[in-house]
Write a protein that holds these residues in place. Structure first.
Motif, short mmCIF file in Angstrom:
data_model
loop_
_atom_site.label_atom_id
_atom_site.label_comp_id
_atom_site.label_asym_id
_atom_site.label_seq_id
_atom_site.Cartn_x
_atom_site.Cartn_y
_atom_site.Cartn_z
N VAL A 152 10.68 9.21 22.60
CA VAL A 152 10.36 10.18 21.54
C VAL A 152 10.25 9.46 20.20
O VAL A 152 9.31 9.67 19.44
CB VAL A 152 11.43 11.30 21.49
CG1 VAL A 152 11.30 12.12 20.21
CG2 VAL A 152 11.31 12.20 22.70
N ALA A 153 11.22 8.58 19.92
CA ALA A 153 11.19 7.83 18.66
C ALA A 153 9.94 6.95 18.60
O ALA A 153 9.26 6.90 17.57
CB ALA A 153 12.44 6.98 18.52
N ALA A 154 9.63 6.27 19.69
CA ALA A 154 8.43 5.42 19.72
C ALA A 154 7.17 6.25 19.51
O ALA A 154 6.26 5.84 18.78
CB ALA A 154 8.36 4.66 21.04
N GLY A 155 7.11 7.42 20.13
CA GLY A 155 5.96 8.29 19.96
C GLY A 155 5.78 8.75 18.52
O GLY A 155 4.67 8.72 17.98
N PHE A 156 6.88 9.17 17.88
CA PHE A 156 6.82 9.57 16.48
C PHE A 156 6.34 8.41 15.61
O PHE A 156 5.51 8.58 14.73
CB PHE A 156 8.20 10.01 15.98
CG PHE A 156 8.43 11.50 16.05
CD1 PHE A 156 7.82 12.34 15.15
CD2 PHE A 156 9.28 12.04 16.98
CE1 PHE A 156 8.04 13.71 15.20
CE2 PHE A 156 9.51 13.40 17.05
CZ PHE A 156 8.88 14.24 16.15
N LEU A 157 6.88 7.22 15.86
CA LEU A 157 6.51 6.06 15.05
C LEU A 157 5.05 5.69 15.23
O LEU A 157 4.37 5.33 14.26
CB LEU A 157 7.43 4.89 15.40
CG LEU A 157 8.87 5.06 14.91
CD1 LEU A 157 9.80 4.12 15.67
CD2 LEU A 157 8.96 4.83 13.42
N LEU A 158 4.55 5.78 16.45
CA LEU A 158 3.14 5.47 16.69
C LEU A 158 2.23 6.51 16.06
O LEU A 158 1.16 6.18 15.53
CB LEU A 158 2.88 5.34 18.19
CG LEU A 158 3.52 4.12 18.85
CD1 LEU A 158 3.34 4.17 20.36
CD2 LEU A 158 2.98 2.82 18.28
N LEU A 159 2.64 7.77 16.10
CA LEU A 159 1.87 8.82 15.42
C LEU A 159 1.82 8.56 13.91
O LEU A 159 0.77 8.73 13.28
CB LEU A 159 2.48 10.19 15.68
CG LEU A 159 2.16 10.86 17.00
CD1 LEU A 159 2.99 12.14 17.15
CD2 LEU A 159 0.69 11.18 17.10
N ALA A 160 2.95 8.18 13.35
CA ALA A 160 3.01 7.92 11.91
C ALA A 160 2.13 6.74 11.53
O ALA A 160 1.50 6.75 10.46
CB ALA A 160 4.44 7.67 11.48
N ALA A 161 2.07 5.73 12.37
CA ALA A 161 1.27 4.55 12.07
C ALA A 161 -0.22 4.81 12.26
O ALA A 161 -1.05 4.15 11.64
CB ALA A 161 1.71 3.38 12.95
N ALA A 162 -0.56 5.77 13.10
CA ALA A 162 -1.96 5.99 13.46
C ALA A 162 -2.72 6.86 12.47
O ALA A 162 -3.95 6.79 12.43
CB ALA A 162 -2.04 6.62 14.85
N SER A 163 -2.04 7.67 11.69
CA SER A 163 -2.76 8.62 10.86
C SER A 163 -1.96 8.96 9.61
O SER A 163 -0.82 8.55 9.45
CB SER A 163 -3.03 9.89 11.67
OG SER A 163 -3.79 10.79 10.93
N HIS A 164 -2.57 9.75 8.75
CA HIS A 164 -1.92 10.24 7.54
C HIS A 164 -1.38 11.64 7.81
O HIS A 164 -2.12 12.50 8.28
CB HIS A 164 -2.92 10.26 6.39
CG HIS A 164 -2.31 10.70 5.10
ND1 HIS A 164 -1.49 9.90 4.38
CD2 HIS A 164 -2.41 11.87 4.42
CE1 HIS A 164 -1.10 10.55 3.29
NE2 HIS A 164 -1.65 11.75 3.31
#
Length: 116
Positions: A17-29
């Motif tokens: 879950v943490a990795a998913g949130f972090l990847l979402l944050a890095a991928a877009s605004h």
């Protein structure tokens, strides 16, 4: 007691879950509220994994997730440019994924520390 040899599939969920949130944050605004939720989520999961790693005797992971919790803490947030955060998000996501892989391999090979 937490033991790497007895890992169940559900114990990987917080790290993923943490990795998913972090990847979402890095991928877009995203809106600012998302980043607040990101900080709280990553900090809490980092503290949870640091505690479990401490109990299991995995000192390196205690330091790694302790540092992640400090960087992403919502109480005293660090101020950086969005591009810097994007890099940190990717690094932190990689650490969570690496923990999942290392824990999975460790549990499959029976290399966990004995329960105290």
């Amino acid at each position: 007691m937490f033991d790497y040899r007895t890992l169940k599939k559900g114990e990987f969920v917080p790290a993923l879950v943490a990795a998913g949130f972090l990847l979402l944050a890095a991928a877009s605004h995203w809106p600012y509220a998302f980043y607040i939720l990101l900080r709280v989520t990553v900090c809490v999961i980092g503290l949870y994994l640091a505690r479990n790693s401490f109990v299991a005797g995995r000192t390196l992971w205690v330091w790694v997730f302790g540092a992640v919790a400090v960087v992403f803490n919502p109480i005293l947030p660090m101020r950086m440019h969005r591009s810097d955060w994007s890099i940190l998000n990717m690094i932190a996501a990689a650490l969570f994924i690496l923990w999942v892989i290392a824990s999975f391999v460790r549990s499959r090979k029976g290399l966990g520390y004995p329960a105290a």
